[in-house]
Scaffold this motif. Structure first.
Motif, PDB file in Angstrom:
ATOM      1  N   MET A  63      23.449  78.543  62.083  1.00  0.00           N
ATOM      2  CA  MET A  63      25.006  78.565  61.895  1.00  0.00           C
ATOM      3  C   MET A  63      25.927  78.113  62.991  1.00  0.00           C
ATOM      4  SD  MET A  63      27.405  82.125  61.289  1.00  0.00           S
ATOM      5  CE  MET A  63      27.673  82.417  63.198  1.00  0.00           C
ATOM      6  N   ASN A  64      26.721  77.016  62.605  1.00  0.00           N
ATOM      7  CA  ASN A  64      27.704  76.463  63.439  1.00  0.00           C
ATOM      8  C   ASN A  64      28.956  76.943  63.208  1.00  0.00           C
ATOM      9  OD1 ASN A  64      25.598  74.465  64.383  1.00  0.00           O
ATOM     10  ND2 ASN A  64      25.976  73.177  62.743  1.00  0.00           N
ATOM     11  N   THR A  65      29.692  76.839  64.280  1.00  0.00           N
ATOM     12  CA  THR A  65      31.151  77.555  64.265  1.00  0.00           C
ATOM     13  C   THR A  65      32.097  76.406  64.727  1.00  0.00           C
ATOM     14  OG1 THR A  65      31.012  78.522  66.287  1.00  0.00           O
ATOM     15  CG2 THR A  65      30.686  79.973  64.592  1.00  0.00           C
ATOM     16  N   ALA A  66      33.066  76.439  64.033  1.00  0.00           N
ATOM     17  CA  ALA A  66      34.252  75.233  64.366  1.00  0.00           C
ATOM     18  C   ALA A  66      34.653  75.646  65.896  1.00  0.00           C
ATOM     19  CB  ALA A  66      35.217  75.164  63.441  1.00  0.00           C
ATOM     20  N   ILE A  67      34.575  74.527  66.626  1.00  0.00           N
ATOM     21  CA  ILE A  67      34.887  74.681  67.987  1.00  0.00           C
ATOM     22  C   ILE A  67      36.467  74.236  68.363  1.00  0.00           C
ATOM     23  CG2 ILE A  67      34.832  73.949  70.328  1.00  0.00           C
ATOM     24  CD1 ILE A  67      32.321  75.521  69.183  1.00  0.00           C
ATOM     25  N   LEU A  68      37.374  75.338  68.311  1.00  0.00           N
ATOM     26  CA  LEU A  68      38.855  75.063  68.354  1.00  0.00           C
ATOM     27  C   LEU A  68      39.300  75.940  69.778  1.00  0.00           C
ATOM     28  CD1 LEU A  68      40.206  75.638  64.765  1.00  0.00           C
ATOM     29  CD2 LEU A  68      39.842  73.515  65.995  1.00  0.00           C
ATOM     30  N   ASP A  69      40.581  75.950  70.181  1.00  0.00           N
ATOM     31  CA  ASP A  69      40.903  76.905  71.190  1.00  0.00           C
ATOM     32  C   ASP A  69      40.543  78.286  70.870  1.00  0.00           C
ATOM     33  OD1 ASP A  69      42.552  78.480  72.863  1.00  0.00           O
ATOM     34  OD2 ASP A  69      44.050  77.262  72.763  1.00  0.00           O
ATOM     35  N   PRO A  70      39.982  79.152  71.711  1.00  0.00           N
ATOM     36  CA  PRO A  70      39.531  80.506  71.283  1.00  0.00           C
ATOM     37  C   PRO A  70      40.762  81.471  70.842  1.00  0.00           C
ATOM     38  CG  PRO A  70      38.898  80.093  73.467  1.00  0.00           C
ATOM     39  CD  PRO A  70      39.520  78.802  72.887  1.00  0.00           C
ATOM     40  N   GLY A  71      41.803  80.856  71.288  1.00  0.00           N
ATOM     41  CA  GLY A  71      43.270  81.615  70.907  1.00  0.00           C
ATOM     42  C   GLY A  71      43.631  81.212  69.760  1.00  0.00           C
ATOM     43  N   ALA A  72      43.113  80.291  68.920  1.00  0.00           N
ATOM     44  CA  ALA A  72      44.086  79.713  67.876  1.00  0.00           C
ATOM     45  C   ALA A  72      43.349  80.609  66.612  1.00  0.00           C
ATOM     46  CB  ALA A  72      43.440  78.242  67.528  1.00  0.00           C
ATOM     47  N   TYR A  73      44.446  80.742  65.612  1.00  0.00           N
ATOM     48  CA  TYR A  73      44.106  81.556  64.443  1.00  0.00           C
ATOM     49  C   TYR A  73      44.535  80.892  63.207  1.00  0.00           C
ATOM     50  CZ  TYR A  73      43.424  85.174  67.527  1.00  0.00           C
ATOM     51  OH  TYR A  73      42.825  86.177  68.643  1.00  0.00           O
ATOM     52  N   LEU A  74      44.052  80.899  61.984  1.00  0.00           N
ATOM     53  CA  LEU A  74      44.075  80.356  60.677  1.00  0.00           C
ATOM     54  C   LEU A  74      44.430  81.268  59.811  1.00  0.00           C
ATOM     55  CD1 LEU A  74      41.624  77.544  60.640  1.00  0.00           C
ATOM     56  CD2 LEU A  74      43.892  77.156  61.075  1.00  0.00           C
ATOM     57  N   VAL A  75      45.404  81.143  58.884  1.00  0.00           N
ATOM     58  CA  VAL A  75      45.507  81.987  57.737  1.00  0.00           C
ATOM     59  C   VAL A  75      45.150  81.280  56.457  1.00  0.00           C
ATOM     60  CG1 VAL A  75      47.269  82.946  56.264  1.00  0.00           C
ATOM     61  CG2 VAL A  75      47.518  83.028  58.465  1.00  0.00           C
ATOM     62  N   ILE A  76      44.046  81.993  55.776  1.00  0.00           N
ATOM     63  CA  ILE A  76      43.330  81.483  54.555  1.00  0.00           C
ATOM     64  C   ILE A  76      43.453  82.481  53.696  1.00  0.00           C
ATOM     65  CG2 ILE A  76      41.090  80.271  53.666  1.00  0.00           C
ATOM     66  CD1 ILE A  76      40.471  79.922  56.757  1.00  0.00           C
ATOM     67  N   ALA A  77      43.857  81.945  52.239  1.00  0.00           N
ATOM     68  CA  ALA A  77      43.746  82.665  51.041  1.00  0.00           C
ATOM     69  C   ALA A  77      42.285  82.339  50.222  1.00  0.00           C
ATOM     70  CB  ALA A  77      45.004  82.433  50.284  1.00  0.00           C
ATOM     71  N   GLU A  78      41.547  83.315  49.655  1.00  0.00           N
ATOM     72  CA  GLU A  78      40.552  83.153  48.924  1.00  0.00           C
ATOM     73  C   GLU A  78      40.478  84.079  47.613  1.00  0.00           C
ATOM     74  OE1 GLU A  78      36.994  81.824  51.383  1.00  0.00           O
ATOM     75  OE2 GLU A  78      37.951  83.459  52.575  1.00  0.00           O
ATOM     76  N   VAL A  79      40.060  83.599  46.560  1.00  0.00           N
ATOM     77  CA  VAL A  79      39.767  84.512  45.326  1.00  0.00           C
ATOM     78  C   VAL A  79      38.655  85.073  45.794  1.00  0.00           C
ATOM     79  CG1 VAL A  79      39.346  84.292  42.894  1.00  0.00           C
ATOM     80  CG2 VAL A  79      40.944  82.700  43.670  1.00  0.00           C
ATOM     81  N   ILE A  80      39.007  86.582  45.405  1.00  0.00           N
ATOM     82  CA  ILE A  80      37.690  87.579  45.779  1.00  0.00           C
ATOM     83  C   ILE A  80      37.297  88.068  44.551  1.00  0.00           C
ATOM     84  CG2 ILE A  80      38.194  87.807  48.113  1.00  0.00           C
ATOM     85  CD1 ILE A  80      39.574  90.576  47.315  1.00  0.00           C
ATOM     86  N   HIS A  81      38.200  87.905  43.253  1.00  0.00           N
ATOM     87  CA  HIS A  81      37.699  88.520  42.180  1.00  0.00           C
ATOM     88  C   HIS A  81      38.422  87.446  41.040  1.00  0.00           C
ATOM     89  CE1 HIS A  81      36.624  91.214  38.968  1.00  0.00           C
ATOM     90  NE2 HIS A  81      37.833  91.025  38.400  1.00  0.00           N
ATOM     91  N   GLY A  82      37.623  87.351  39.765  1.00  0.00           N
ATOM     92  CA  GLY A  82      38.236  86.407  38.823  1.00  0.00           C
ATOM     93  C   GLY A  82      37.758  84.948  38.812  1.00  0.00           C
ATOM     94  N   PRO A  83      38.415  84.114  37.741  1.00  0.00           N
ATOM     95  CA  PRO A  83      38.247  82.815  37.894  1.00  0.00           C
ATOM     96  C   PRO A  83      38.309  82.287  39.271  1.00  0.00           C
ATOM     97  CG  PRO A  83      39.832  83.471  36.043  1.00  0.00           C
ATOM     98  CD  PRO A  83      39.666  84.594  37.280  1.00  0.00           C
ATOM     99  N   ARG A  84      37.434  81.428  39.880  1.00  0.00           N
ATOM    100  CA  ARG A  84      37.330  80.591  41.103  1.00  0.00           C
ATOM    101  C   ARG A  84      38.562  79.774  41.124  1.00  0.00           C
ATOM    102  NH1 ARG A  84      32.002  80.427  43.873  1.00  0.00           N
ATOM    103  NH2 ARG A  84      30.668  82.205  42.530  1.00  0.00           N
TER     104      ARG A  84
END
Length: 92
Positions: A1-22
């Motif tokens: 597993m590789n992880t993205a290397i960014l400033d460890p203090g950086a945060y992203l907001v991501i929305a993903e479908v967890i149920h229903g049509p993708r």
């Protein structure tokens, strides 16, 4: 597993479908310097998705972070979450 290397203090907001049509995940606007700042991004993206998808939205606390949920008329359930840059996976 590789992880993205960014400033460890950086945060992203991501929305993903967890149920229903993708659907393609939606990334919030920019990087945030703290979980508190990213929480504002969760609120904004949750409201934006609810409006765009004509759905109902609510916010919940989970493990010290706010999580947005949007339930759409099309039968999708979206989770809007904060991810630390060190938590992101990359392929390759």
């Amino acid at each position: 597993m590789n992880t993205a290397i960014l400033d460890p203090g950086a945060y992203l907001v991501i929305a993903e479908v967890i149920h229903g049509p993708r659907a393609t995940p939606v990334v919030g606007e920019g990087l945030f310097c703290s979980i508190e700042c990213a929480a504002d991004g969760v609120r904004e993206l949750t409201a934006s998705l609810a409006e765009r998808e004509e759905g109902a939205a609510f916010l919940l606390p989970h493990r010290g972070r706010v999580v947005g949920c949007v339930v759409t008329r099309g039968g999708q359930m979206w989770a809007v979450q904060i991810h630390g840059s060190h938590e992101l996976r990359t392929d390759g």
